[in-house]
Design an enzyme around this catalytic site. Structure first.
Site, PDB file in Angstrom:
ATOM      1  N   LYS A   6     -20.441 -15.451   0.529  1.00  0.00           N
ATOM      2  CA  LYS A   6     -21.763 -15.004   0.963  1.00  0.00           C
ATOM      3  C   LYS A   6     -22.631 -14.393  -0.126  1.00  0.00           C
ATOM      4  O   LYS A   6     -22.157 -13.599  -0.932  1.00  0.00           O
ATOM      5  CB  LYS A   6     -21.579 -13.947   2.053  1.00  0.00           C
ATOM      6  CG  LYS A   6     -21.084 -14.515   3.342  1.00  0.00           C
ATOM      7  CD  LYS A   6     -21.154 -13.445   4.398  1.00  0.00           C
ATOM      8  CE  LYS A   6     -20.589 -13.911   5.713  1.00  0.00           C
ATOM      9  NZ  LYS A   6     -20.205 -12.771   6.540  1.00  0.00           N
ATOM     10  N   ARG A  45       0.827  -1.211   0.000  1.00  0.00           N
ATOM     11  CA  ARG A  45       0.000   0.000   0.000  1.00  0.00           C
ATOM     12  C   ARG A  45       0.861   1.259   0.000  1.00  0.00           C
ATOM     13  O   ARG A  45       0.478   2.269  -0.602  1.00  0.00           O
ATOM     14  CB  ARG A  45      -0.943  -0.009   1.197  1.00  0.00           C
ATOM     15  CG  ARG A  45      -2.033  -1.038   0.998  1.00  0.00           C
ATOM     16  CD  ARG A  45      -2.957  -1.116   2.162  1.00  0.00           C
ATOM     17  NE  ARG A  45      -4.121  -1.911   1.806  1.00  0.00           N
ATOM     18  CZ  ARG A  45      -4.987  -2.382   2.674  1.00  0.00           C
ATOM     19  NH1 ARG A  45      -4.826  -2.142   3.960  1.00  0.00           N
ATOM     20  NH2 ARG A  45      -6.014  -3.081   2.265  1.00  0.00           N
ATOM     21  N   GLY A  70     -14.657  -3.458  -0.273  1.00  0.00           N
ATOM     22  CA  GLY A  70     -15.977  -2.856  -0.038  1.00  0.00           C
ATOM     23  C   GLY A  70     -16.272  -1.743  -1.023  1.00  0.00           C
ATOM     24  O   GLY A  70     -17.386  -1.640  -1.560  1.00  0.00           O
ATOM     25  N   GLY A  90     -10.287  -7.097  -2.489  1.00  0.00           N
ATOM     26  CA  GLY A  90     -10.475  -8.123  -1.459  1.00  0.00           C
ATOM     27  C   GLY A  90      -9.970  -9.481  -1.897  1.00  0.00           C
ATOM     28  O   GLY A  90      -8.855  -9.609  -2.405  1.00  0.00           O
TER      29      GLY A  90
HETATM   30  P1  AMP Z   1     -16.043 -13.586   0.064  1.00  0.00           P
HETATM   31  O1  AMP Z   1     -15.354 -12.917   1.240  1.00  0.00           O
HETATM   32  O2  AMP Z   1     -17.503 -13.696   0.212  1.00  0.00           O
HETATM   33  O3  AMP Z   1     -15.594 -13.022  -1.265  1.00  0.00           O
HETATM   34  O4  AMP Z   1     -15.502 -15.091   0.103  1.00  0.00           O
HETATM   35  C1  AMP Z   1     -14.190 -15.452  -0.195  1.00  0.00           C
HETATM   36  C2  AMP Z   1     -13.900 -16.790   0.404  1.00  0.00           C
HETATM   37  O5  AMP Z   1     -14.832 -17.722  -0.091  1.00  0.00           O
HETATM   38  C3  AMP Z   1     -12.526 -17.331   0.038  1.00  0.00           C
HETATM   39  O6  AMP Z   1     -11.711 -17.320   1.167  1.00  0.00           O
HETATM   40  C4  AMP Z   1     -12.806 -18.755  -0.432  1.00  0.00           C
HETATM   41  O7  AMP Z   1     -11.969 -19.710   0.162  1.00  0.00           O
HETATM   42  C5  AMP Z   1     -14.224 -19.007   0.022  1.00  0.00           C
HETATM   43  N1  AMP Z   1     -14.916 -19.986  -0.801  1.00  0.00           N
HETATM   44  C6  AMP Z   1     -15.095 -19.974  -2.123  1.00  0.00           C
HETATM   45  N2  AMP Z   1     -15.730 -21.086  -2.529  1.00  0.00           N
HETATM   46  C7  AMP Z   1     -15.978 -21.826  -1.438  1.00  0.00           C
HETATM   47  C8  AMP Z   1     -16.590 -23.076  -1.205  1.00  0.00           C
HETATM   48  N3  AMP Z   1     -17.089 -23.793  -2.205  1.00  0.00           N
HETATM   49  N4  AMP Z   1     -16.666 -23.522   0.078  1.00  0.00           N
HETATM   50  C9  AMP Z   1     -16.164 -22.782   1.077  1.00  0.00           C
HETATM   51  N5  AMP Z   1     -15.556 -21.596   0.926  1.00  0.00           N
HETATM   52  C10 AMP Z   1     -15.456 -21.117  -0.313  1.00  0.00           C
END
Ligand code: AMP
Length: 400
Positions: free
Chosen positions: A198, A36, A375, A352
């Site tokens: 999520k 950064r 974000g 992210g």
């Molecule tokens: P997010 O913060 O919602 O973008 O989620 C990112 C995280 O989702 C990463 O650390 C991935 O390891 C996790 N992820 C992606 N696919 C899967 C899955 N099929 N099962 C569990 N975790 C997952």
């Protein structure tokens, strides 16, 4: 169009730059990743080359309005000093008479100062006008180069623009340039890849993309929340109970609007959530005791084919557990494909976890743009105006 640092005559001026020096520190307060700080150098160097004095401000961590010595910006100013080969003054606070005294020593030999952590004051996150006015007293021109904080209406991001001429630094102006391509005038076909864990984080984004994008490709754990609604068995897969009604709403709307929203046709499954766990590929239902960890090879081939028709690709969220082998394959294969299209296609990676995946696969330099803000990039893509961008002066406006 927003003003940028290039629109100002900086000679002899005190340029107050909001940077993102929120760097990770270890227990000995050593910086473990200085990306950064490195990323802010072009804007800082430009100001110095133009004969300006540079006063930097940033937050670090969550001190919650109190002075917390382990969250001082001192390690960041030391690192900056090494990087630019110049003395950098670390101020004791970010506003007040003492800071004004400390800034008096700025000269050709020591043209750079760093104000102390903005969040040591509770007024920063309150977007307090008087606090912003006091911050503004430290400079003649305000430049925002902290995209990752620009979705927050904080004093150093928003209120401060009422007291100084303002514009974007190089980092922020690149973010604006690329996200505007997606939000205001997308080249078509505009295809988005959405993954991650999520659904609830991305509901607004999905709903807005239904109107803006031509195709939405879904992957990641997010897909399992949709499968639950579709009646496909998901075994022990990660899914989001709270996300179920939203997934249902999205599927209903997609049907009505005839949205091209695609889901994985096969998946890599495992019985254990760990590196090198035994895996299988299945189509349709996931057996009891197994969980979905990645998109399967048929999905990769189908998505690659779809992506080859794109003119603009925006990606937010990994396709699987990319941090663990062999569940990194889907994200890697698609990312390599997207990288290979860059040039013919505008390719934008949201910040992210998606940016972390691009770094993990060493593909950061192969994309048109990798965003520095998680974000903030999500909100920009949703079409939510970012307070820190909206507040900056427009190009047309002439300053006396
Ligand atoms: P997010 O913060 O919602 O973008 O989620 C990112 C995280 O989702 C990463 O650390 C991935 O390891 C996790 N992820 C992606 N696919 C899967 C899955 N099929 N099962 C569990 N975790 C997952």
């Amino acid at each position: 169009m927003k003003k940028t640092i290039r629109d100002f005559n900086l000679k002899g001026k005190r340029v107050l730059i909001r940077v993102d020096f929120n760097v990770p520190l270890d227990k000995e307060l050593r910086i473990t990743d200085d990306n950064r700080i490195q990323a802010s150098l072009p804007t800082i160097q430009h100001a110095l080359e133009q004969g300006a004095y540079v006063i930097l401000m940033s937050h670090l961590g969550r001190p919650e309005g109190k002075q917390v010595s382990s969250m001082s910006l001192t390690p960041a100013s030391k690192r900056l000093s090494e990087l630019i080969g110049k003395n950098v003054i670390q101020c004791s606070d970010c506003v007040g008479a003492r800071v004004k005294e400390e800034l008096k020593v700025l000269d050709a030999e020591s043209p750079v100062a760093v104000l102390e952590n903005l969040r040591f004051s509770p007024l920063e996150e309150k977007n307090d006008a008087e606090f912003a006015r006091q911050l503004a007293e430290n400079g003649d021109i305000y430049i925002n180069d902290a995209f990752g904080s620009s979705h927050r209406a904080h004093a150093s991001i928003e209120a401060i623009t009422k007291y100084l001429p303002s514009g974007a630094g190089f980092l922020l102006s690149k973010e604006i340039e690329y996200f505007e391509k997606a939000v205001s005038h997308p080249e078509r076909p505009y295809i988005t890849i959405l993954g991650g864990a999520k659904v609830t984080d991305k509901i607004k984004l999905i709903l807005s993309l239904m109107d803006r994008a031509d195709t939405i490709l879904i992957g990641g754990a997010m897909a399992y929340t949709f499968y639950r609604v579709m009646g496909i068995k998901i075994g022990n897969s990660k899914f989001e109970e709270k996300g179920l009604p939203f997934a249902e709403e999205i599927l209903k709307k997609a049907k009505i609007k005839n949205t091209d929203i695609q889901f994985p046709v096969d998946r890599v499954i495992s019985q254990e959530f760990k590196e090198n766990a035994v895996s299988r590929i299945v189509e349709g239902d996931i057996p009891d005791g197994w969980m979905g960890m990645d998109i399967g090879p048929k999905t990769v081939a189908k998505y690659k084919d779809t992506l080859s028709k794109a003119k603009l690709i925006v990606w937010n969220g990994p396709m699987g557990v990319f941090e663990m082998r062999p569940f990194d394959n889907g994200t890697r294969a698609l990312m390599e494909h997207v990288a290979s299209l860059t040039g013919k296609v505008t390719t934008i990676i949201g910040g992210g976890d998606t940016a972390a995946a691009a770094a993990h696969f060493h593909l950061e330099d192969k994309m048109s743009h990798v965003s520095t803000g998680g974000g903030a990039s999500l909100e920009y893509l949703e079409g939510t105006p970012l307070p820190g961008v909206v507040a900056l002066e427009d190009k047309e406006k002439v300053h006396a």
